[in-house]
Design a protein around this motif. Structure first.
Motif, mmCIF file in Angstrom:
data_model
loop_
_atom_site.group_PDB
_atom_site.id
_atom_site.type_symbol
_atom_site.label_atom_id
_atom_site.label_comp_id
_atom_site.label_asym_id
_atom_site.label_seq_id
_atom_site.Cartn_x
_atom_site.Cartn_y
_atom_site.Cartn_z
ATOM 1 N N ALA A 1 0.858 -1.184 0.000
ATOM 2 C CA ALA A 1 0.000 0.000 0.000
ATOM 3 C C ALA A 1 0.894 1.234 0.000
ATOM 4 N N ASN A 2 0.273 2.395 -0.060
ATOM 5 C CA ASN A 2 1.043 3.639 0.024
ATOM 6 C C ASN A 2 1.693 3.816 1.386
ATOM 7 N N ILE A 3 1.179 3.120 2.408
ATOM 8 C CA ILE A 3 1.732 3.187 3.763
ATOM 9 C C ILE A 3 1.794 1.780 4.348
ATOM 10 N N HIS A 4 2.563 1.646 5.426
ATOM 11 C CA HIS A 4 2.614 0.427 6.250
ATOM 12 C C HIS A 4 3.079 -0.802 5.460
ATOM 13 N N ASN A 5 4.190 -0.682 4.765
ATOM 14 C CA ASN A 5 4.737 -1.824 4.023
ATOM 15 C C ASN A 5 5.789 -2.626 4.800
ATOM 16 N N GLY A 6 6.209 -2.187 5.960
ATOM 17 C CA GLY A 6 7.411 -2.790 6.554
ATOM 18 C C GLY A 6 8.592 -2.124 5.858
ATOM 19 N N ASP B 1 0.884 -3.906 7.907
ATOM 20 C CA ASP B 1 -0.500 -4.326 7.636
ATOM 21 C C ASP B 1 -1.042 -3.768 6.322
ATOM 22 N N ALA B 2 -0.212 -2.991 5.601
ATOM 23 C CA ALA B 2 -0.604 -2.431 4.305
ATOM 24 C C ALA B 2 -1.930 -1.677 4.397
ATOM 25 N N ALA B 3 -2.045 -0.869 5.463
ATOM 26 C CA ALA B 3 -3.164 0.050 5.670
ATOM 27 C C ALA B 3 -4.494 -0.651 5.935
ATOM 28 N N ALA B 4 -4.451 -1.928 6.322
ATOM 29 C CA ALA B 4 -5.669 -2.647 6.709
ATOM 30 C C ALA B 4 -5.360 -3.404 7.992
ATOM 31 N N ALA B 5 -5.693 -2.799 9.134
ATOM 32 C CA ALA B 5 -5.241 -3.298 10.430
ATOM 33 C C ALA B 5 -5.677 -4.728 10.718
ATOM 34 N N GLY C 1 0.544 -9.958 14.266
ATOM 35 C CA GLY C 1 0.068 -8.846 15.074
ATOM 36 C C GLY C 1 0.973 -7.629 14.999
ATOM 37 N N HIS C 2 1.574 -7.402 13.826
ATOM 38 C CA HIS C 2 2.482 -6.274 13.626
ATOM 39 C C HIS C 2 1.803 -5.185 12.790
ATOM 40 N N ARG C 3 2.082 -3.930 13.144
ATOM 41 C CA ARG C 3 1.505 -2.802 12.409
ATOM 42 C C ARG C 3 2.401 -2.350 11.260
ATOM 43 N N ASN C 4 3.641 -2.011 11.575
ATOM 44 C CA ASN C 4 4.546 -1.512 10.532
ATOM 45 C C ASN C 4 5.996 -1.616 11.022
ATOM 46 N N GLN D 1 9.829 -1.728 10.801
ATOM 47 C CA GLN D 1 10.813 -1.250 9.815
ATOM 48 C C GLN D 1 12.254 -1.470 10.245
ATOM 49 N N GLY D 2 12.477 -2.165 11.347
ATOM 50 C CA GLY D 2 13.830 -2.470 11.777
ATOM 51 C C GLY D 2 13.931 -3.930 12.192
ATOM 52 N N LEU D 3 15.102 -4.553 11.936
ATOM 53 C CA LEU D 3 15.262 -5.979 12.235
ATOM 54 C C LEU D 3 16.750 -6.277 12.373
ATOM 55 N N VAL D 4 17.135 -6.891 13.497
ATOM 56 C CA VAL D 4 18.544 -7.238 13.688
ATOM 57 C C VAL D 4 18.660 -8.393 14.678
ATOM 58 N N PHE D 5 19.584 -9.311 14.381
ATOM 59 C CA PHE D 5 19.914 -10.385 15.299
ATOM 60 C C PHE D 5 20.983 -9.923 16.273
ATOM 61 N N VAL D 6 20.816 -10.287 17.554
ATOM 62 C CA VAL D 6 21.821 -10.049 18.586
ATOM 63 C C VAL D 6 21.910 -11.325 19.414
ATOM 64 N N GLY D 7 23.011 -12.029 19.307
ATOM 65 C CA GLY D 7 23.103 -13.306 19.991
ATOM 66 C C GLY D 7 21.993 -14.231 19.543
ATOM 67 N N ASP D 8 21.222 -14.740 20.498
ATOM 68 C CA ASP D 8 20.133 -15.647 20.139
ATOM 69 C C ASP D 8 18.795 -14.935 20.086
ATOM 70 N N ARG D 9 18.829 -13.613 19.930
ATOM 71 C CA ARG D 9 17.587 -12.846 19.896
ATOM 72 C C ARG D 9 17.452 -12.069 18.596
ATOM 73 N N LEU D 10 16.200 -11.868 18.197
ATOM 74 C CA LEU D 10 15.868 -11.061 17.040
ATOM 75 C C LEU D 10 15.057 -9.863 17.527
ATOM 76 N N TYR D 11 15.591 -8.663 17.305
ATOM 77 C CA TYR D 11 14.930 -7.430 17.709
ATOM 78 C C TYR D 11 14.298 -6.763 16.494
ATOM 79 N N SER D 12 13.153 -6.123 16.721
ATOM 80 C CA SER D 12 12.487 -5.371 15.661
ATOM 81 C C SER D 12 11.958 -4.063 16.212
ATOM 82 N N SER D 13 12.040 -3.011 15.406
ATOM 83 C CA SER D 13 11.409 -1.737 15.745
ATOM 84 C C SER D 13 10.131 -1.603 14.928
ATOM 85 N N GLU D 14 9.119 -0.958 15.525
ATOM 86 C CA GLU D 14 7.794 -0.941 14.895
ATOM 87 C C GLU D 14 7.085 0.381 15.144
ATOM 88 N N HIS D 15 6.470 0.912 14.098
ATOM 89 C CA HIS D 15 5.688 2.141 14.189
ATOM 90 C C HIS D 15 4.357 1.865 14.864
#
Length: 369
Positions: A151-156, A173-177, A214-217, A219-233
């Protein structure tokens, strides 16, 4: 970190419990970070809406721009070399050419994975494509996964490869929650596939690429040790940093941030919702993240570095020893360079940031003095 050489361990299931209570940061005003030991400079200002920045095995910065261009930049000179321009990319609103990651064994397996939006028979759609890097360009495109709503917004959309060589893909969610809670819809998910596009046998649901939902948007993703972190709008409240866990529900649109209203508590209890380790209200618009564990900038060691759009800053999120909570948040370069989209770290410990202001976007280098 998001370099071609992965040193982290496999991102497994981190069972912190449903509705985990880790006393996450609440978005209270961050402390200004000291730049006394830092030097920052512009490497180039000739980019247009860059989305991804990676440190490559050729000691260049690999960058995507939303219009469809993939380039590398010499950090010493700022010289830009175009690797490829993808003709079927359609840049619309926040969409276009987005995430990219290089094969962890790039010198022997020179594969480049990219995510982008295109027009599929009149429907705006996202696909993940694997290319081979040869002769300074990209050849032999192979579509690994298609039909992800755009969509025009919320693409990841951010990509990461785990130490056991699985490809992780964030999708908004490509603008459809309502899509975010529908496990049969790829929007509002983090997906996990093999590098050939097949679905791993140990995914949460057999035959499905969905790893978490259950993610909205995000836009960040990184592995640290045995964990995966993500940032989300977030929406109007509750931007988040999450630890991504196999099969877990991250709440959107029924839960924003913590499980702290009566309705949210009830939903979280029934649906095994994982809470974030950091939230911000008002929202700041968090985008790309990386993990800093170098000695070149000692004050940042053991921290997530987060590129922020709306608040136009780089944030340091100092993690506790266990990596399960944020101990402190410090802000750097607030307002100096404008909207920040993504961040990458070189093997020598220099930090590279790309802006997202429109034309004349910058690649910035931060180093220790």
């Amino acid at each position: 970190m998001k370099t071609w050489l992965w040193t982290a361990a496999l991102a497994g299931t981190l069972l912190l419990g449903a509705c985990k209570k880790n006393s996450p940061g609440t978005g209270t005003p961050t402390a200004p970070g000291s730049t006394a030991g830092l030097t920052d400079k512009v490497v180039t200002d000739k980019l247009t809406l860059p989305w991804e920045v990676l440190w490559g095995p050729d000691n260049k910065l690999w960058i995507t721009e939303r219009g469809g261009k993939i380039s590398n930049v010499d950090p010493a000179t700022g010289a830009i070399t175009v690797i490829a321009t993808l003709s079927d990319v359609v840049s619309r609103g926040e969409g276009g050419l987005l995430g990219m990651v290089l094969h962890p064994d790039f010198t022997t397996t020179p594969e480049v994975f990219v995510a982008y939006n295109y027009d599929k028979n009149g429907t705006y759609t996202k696909k993940i494509v694997k290319f081979t890097y040869s002769g300074g360009t990209l050849i032999n495109p192979v579509v690994l996964i298609d039909n992800i709503p755009a969509a025009n917004i919320h693409n990841g959309t951010r990509l990461a490869i785990s130490p056991d060589k699985k490809l992780f893909i964030t999708s908004g969610d490509a603008a459809a929650a309502s899509r975010a809670q529908d496990k049969n819809n790829p929007a509002g998910k983090i997906q996990r596939i093999n590098l050939d596009g097949s679905i791993p046998a140990d995914n949460p649901t057999a035959g499905s690429p969905v790893w978490s939902y259950g993610h909205r948007n995000p836009q960040g993703l990184v592995f640290v040790g045995d964990r995966l972190y993500s940032s989300e709008h977030g929406n109007s409240t509750d931007d988040e940093v999450n630890i991504i866990q196999k099969g877990r529900n991250f709440g959107w649109p029924n839960v924003e941030g913590l499980c702290n209203t009566d309705a949210e508590k009830a939903f979280c209890s029934v649906n095994d919702v994982a809470e974030p380790i950091q939230i911000w209200t008002p929202t700041i618009a968090p985008s790309g993240i990386d993990y800093y564990n170098k000695d070149a900038i000692p004050q940042w060691k053991g921290s997530l570095l987060l590129a922020v759009l709306k608040d136009s800053e780089l944030l340091q999120l100092k993690l506790n020893t266990a990596g399960t909570a944020v101990e402190a948040v410090h802000t750097f370069y607030k307002g100096k360079y404008g909207r920040m989209r993504d961040v990458a770290i070189s093997p020598a410990g220099k930090v590279y940031i790309i802006t997202s202001n429109g034309s004349n976007d910058r690649l910035i280098e931060v180093s220790g003095k």
